[in-house]
Design an enzyme around this catalytic site. Structure first.
Site, PDB file in Angstrom:
ATOM      1  N   THR A   1      52.188 177.392  82.953  1.00 17.92           N
ATOM      2  CA  THR A   1      50.914 177.886  82.441  1.00 17.92           C
ATOM      3  C   THR A   1      50.512 179.066  83.306  1.00 17.92           C
ATOM      4  O   THR A   1      50.086 178.895  84.441  1.00 17.92           O
ATOM      5  CB  THR A   1      49.843 176.777  82.517  1.00 17.92           C
ATOM      6  OG1 THR A   1      50.297 175.666  81.740  1.00 17.92           O
ATOM      7  CG2 THR A   1      48.517 177.267  81.971  1.00 17.92           C
TER       8      THR A   1
ATOM      9  N   LYS B   1      48.770 178.025  74.718  1.00 17.38           N
ATOM     10  CA  LYS B   1      48.606 177.026  75.783  1.00 17.38           C
ATOM     11  C   LYS B   1      47.236 177.159  76.459  1.00 17.38           C
ATOM     12  O   LYS B   1      46.514 176.174  76.644  1.00 17.38           O
ATOM     13  CB  LYS B   1      49.724 177.201  76.812  1.00 17.38           C
ATOM     14  CG  LYS B   1      49.563 176.423  78.103  1.00 17.38           C
ATOM     15  CD  LYS B   1      49.639 174.910  77.921  1.00 17.38           C
ATOM     16  CE  LYS B   1      49.553 174.188  79.259  1.00 17.38           C
ATOM     17  NZ  LYS B   1      49.346 172.739  79.097  1.00 17.38           N
TER      18      LYS B   1
ATOM     19  N   LYS C   1      40.958 177.983  87.183  1.00 16.83           N
ATOM     20  CA  LYS C   1      42.086 178.905  86.987  1.00 16.83           C
ATOM     21  C   LYS C   1      42.375 179.053  85.496  1.00 16.83           C
ATOM     22  O   LYS C   1      42.513 180.165  84.981  1.00 16.83           O
ATOM     23  CB  LYS C   1      43.322 178.367  87.722  1.00 16.83           C
ATOM     24  CG  LYS C   1      44.408 179.401  87.947  1.00 16.83           C
ATOM     25  CD  LYS C   1      45.626 178.809  88.655  1.00 16.83           C
ATOM     26  CE  LYS C   1      46.394 177.868  87.730  1.00 16.83           C
ATOM     27  NZ  LYS C   1      47.717 177.473  88.260  1.00 16.83           N
TER      28      LYS C   1
END
Lengths: 293, 293, 293, 293
Positions: free
Chosen positions: C95, C171, C240
């Site tokens: 990711t 994602k 994040k």
């Protein structure tokens, strides 16, 4: 004093001229050499690199576009850090991110060099008139030493703190005040317009009563005039500023909902094709959302 | 002129005195009779009901707390509408919702009566000094007729439009500017405080540069002083104001994200037990979210 | 097939084991060598560098923590790009930001190498069970070629598009759905709790009616249990993720107000000292704002 | 049991039929008499007023459009309260504001009457099939007594609490979950669309993985199909719902930022001329802000 000046753009040019006019011995550098050439005629010397400008100066000012140009001119090849003398000071006036300000502070410290942030408020005409507001941060004795030079830019030197970053954050904060005042007024103008009142009337009441600061008068005027294409600062600059302000919020764990809304308005302005228009055009997003055309 | 005045609270009292001092023949009414009694000594007559105050007046001003008291004093039993003479005017100065302003406008129109909204900006000391800003809306010839009376309140009479609601919305809008300026400054103060800068320093820079309107100076000062318990306007009043502003957005289909954020801050202030403190206490919600205590 | 696998963390470890169990010839690399050692016992070989892992593989998977580790393992010294064979494919499952995904795509393209993004949804137990959802993006024929290997991770291979970035964005988007569902439920739980209803009751209704997806069940359960310290993903990871999602909004000019609110909640959680607790702790910020303790 | 039913709209009609089909003796009322007439043929009696319906019933259900119609049918002339027998119960199933629910609860209490809120989740086809979800709140023994009647609407009776308002708030909360899930998906769809990915692909991944609740499937499908004009619930209904949810936040001092954003989207939809289209059209505001057309 012997002063170096790196970056002769719309702000740097008049600031450097103020230093020259005050009788300082000036050496300048600009990436595009033509702008520096003007200064030779006025009695300044022209350095071929930032390092050369620094090499012979007590104080080196830099006034550059952004993080990348500042980093390059400071720590890049032939950068200021290469030439800076042991007792000299690098004073960065650029509007940069806290991350870059941290790199300047720490990078100079590693080299045993003295660094100060001195950000300014005001547009080019104020720079020419020596009427900028200066926000300086750094060691107190260094600021004392710089005081006469800084006063060439404006009579008001605000000392923000000991850590150079404090001046950078103050600058980002005051810029954010502009964008959020525009959003505030945009919501008010749109609502009153839909209720049948000309926003000029509301602007007149605002600026005739308790909302009569320059931030209201200057930006409010552009808004009611729909003056989106006058030479001002573009949406992309606003996005950069608000982004740096929000990043600062990220650094210190401070939620900033008003900033987030302005960021979204500016992003939407980009998607509407207004990236290069004056950032007051963000008002049009508020108007469109309200069904005004 | 023969003038009636209904509502002698913190604002109404000094406003009515200004009319008396200007030589107008005044008849007053207040629900709590004691406040009206003061006026008898000054040469005014005291009416027993709003209807009686209206019965002998060219102009009837009302300056009441909210929608409900205004509705009652106007269209309730023995209300202004019962006594208003054919050529007289009801001028409502209260900060009310657009819904209530609509009821006043339409209710008087159904009765063939003349109605105007004349909202004011300023606090009690400004009311005493005749230094309020007046925003009036209604038929142009009626406003001409009212001009000398309105000038007793302040030299500046802003004419917002032909529809009385336009003045009410202008008033709600300018109040919103207060709350959103507080949020704006609160975000800036919190972020700088976390970065080690005293908010007083930022306040000094703001008010010493481009953010020097009364809205910045007055509320910013209370904020940096954490003066939440001085006699001012409470959180509950702020909630009422912002609620009415958002309801206006609902009426006209205008999204108001800044208003929504302020509403949430004020609700959170209520939940924190600060309902009765000065509304600048909303700053504490910003500070708490940021981990400041 | 000969498969290389770089990164044997909580997700990479079980994914690599699935490939091995399916009979593929596997060579692995992990920065901390101990984790790779496990694989030797299972019949895999262990490469000393990502380049060595790539050197003998048809497909090289990487499953690393973030942008920096991915960049280093790919284009750093002894990175995947150094060893990748002419007809081999690098499949990145991490990711990462779109900016980093762009660097992978363009960096491999400059070297004439084939690159694909294949992001996965699911937690370690699902990885062990081969029950992940795979979102793959890249050239169609390459995805055909990869299909049997990808099916080791899960039966469902969603093909998002031709550009690898499309999988990365999918994602980030689905992760954002988690955070914004938590905020949604947090608002509902706090309001009902203040009205006297146990959030467990609301959770029961939600998951017993139209809000019964895993995203509701799994995170809602942690929320009503106040299970902030179970081994899950921390606030910092949420920050994040949301940051990368908002950056993607910045890239494409898409305002994302729900994301901005979640970011602010997570920042506030950091300031409250909850940086390392499970990100569902963001609920506590909603509760505190509401006066719940 | 002898049951009265007031309000035979899209939901009330099939709910009343379920009661009849279960063998209850039913008396119905509808403002528009034609709808009630259907019931006569099925063996129900038709009351001329809500009071008459109540006069002979053990339980009176009401299922009306909004606050005003509910207030009128309950406490207005010839309303339910006039006819309700000493041991009978009024069960209100309408989606109403907490303020109105408070009026029902307190108004019945003042009259010594028994009142319960029983809100339902589901659309007309579910009502026909007896597959609604019922959220009931009120005194426990009363709910025991009502259980068999409520099970005609659906097998699942969730008991929310002792105070009727708790059911009303649960209903408003779950409706809010719909709107906020739409906003959530709209942000995701818009961002992926700008990055070149068909939202249908993202929808497929969502509903094929962890976002597969009816709320995702039903509304997501309408969104990717741009099915704004199918017979569903309009923007105006969404605005009413979200407004009532935010008012509840106001009652209990709970900030609801996600609700505020949805309210703004719906207001903007009204201004765009979409007031009467299905509320999923709010997606178009997200798309427009993103420069999608």
């Amino acid at each position: 004093m012997k002063i170096g000046f790196v970056g002769l753009g719309a702000m740097g040019h008049p600031m450097a001229r103020r230093l020259l006019a005050a009788g300082h011995q000036l050496c300048v550098y600009n990436r595009t050499a033509a702008k520096a050439a003007d200064f030779a005629a006025l009695g300044a010397t022209v350095g071929e690199t930032p390092a050369m400008v620094a090499h012979d100066a007590d104080i080196v000012f830099s006034m550059l576009l952004d993080d990348a140009t500042t980093e390059q001119a400071t720590f890049g090849k032939n950068g200021i850090a290469e030439g800076l003398l042991p007792n000299a000071v690098h004073v960065c006036c650029s509007t940069i991110s806290l991350e870059q300000a941290r790199r300047l502070r720490d990078g100079h410290a590693e080299r045993g060099q003295t660094y100060v942030s001195a950000n300014v408020l005001g547009r080019p005409p104020a720079a020419e008139a020596g009427a900028l507001f200066v926000m300086a941060a750094g060691k107190s004795d260094v600021l004392d030493y710089l005081e006469p030079a800084l006063q060439c830019f404006g009579p008001h030197i605000f000392r923000v703190g000991d850590d150079p970053l404090q001046a950078n954050l103050a600058k980002l904060s005051l810029n954010f005040m502009i964008y959020s005042t525009i959003e505030q007024m945009a919501e008010v103008f749109a609502l009153n317009e839909k209720a049948g009142t000309d926003p000029r009337k509301i602007f007149e009441i605002m600026t005739g009563s308790f909302y009569n600061a320059p931030v209201h008068k200057n930006y409010g005027k552009l808004m009611v005039d729909h003056a989106y294409d006058t030479p001002g600062a573009p949406v992309t600059l606003g996005l950069k500023d608000v982004g740096m302000f929000m990043d600062a919020g990220g650094d210190y764990g401070v939620p900033l909902p008003y900033a987030a809304i302005v960021r979204d308005r500016l992003l939407s302005a980009v998607s509407a094709g207004d990236a290069d228009r004056d950032f007051v055009v963000l008002q049009e997003r508020v108007r469109q959302e309200s069904g005004l055309t």
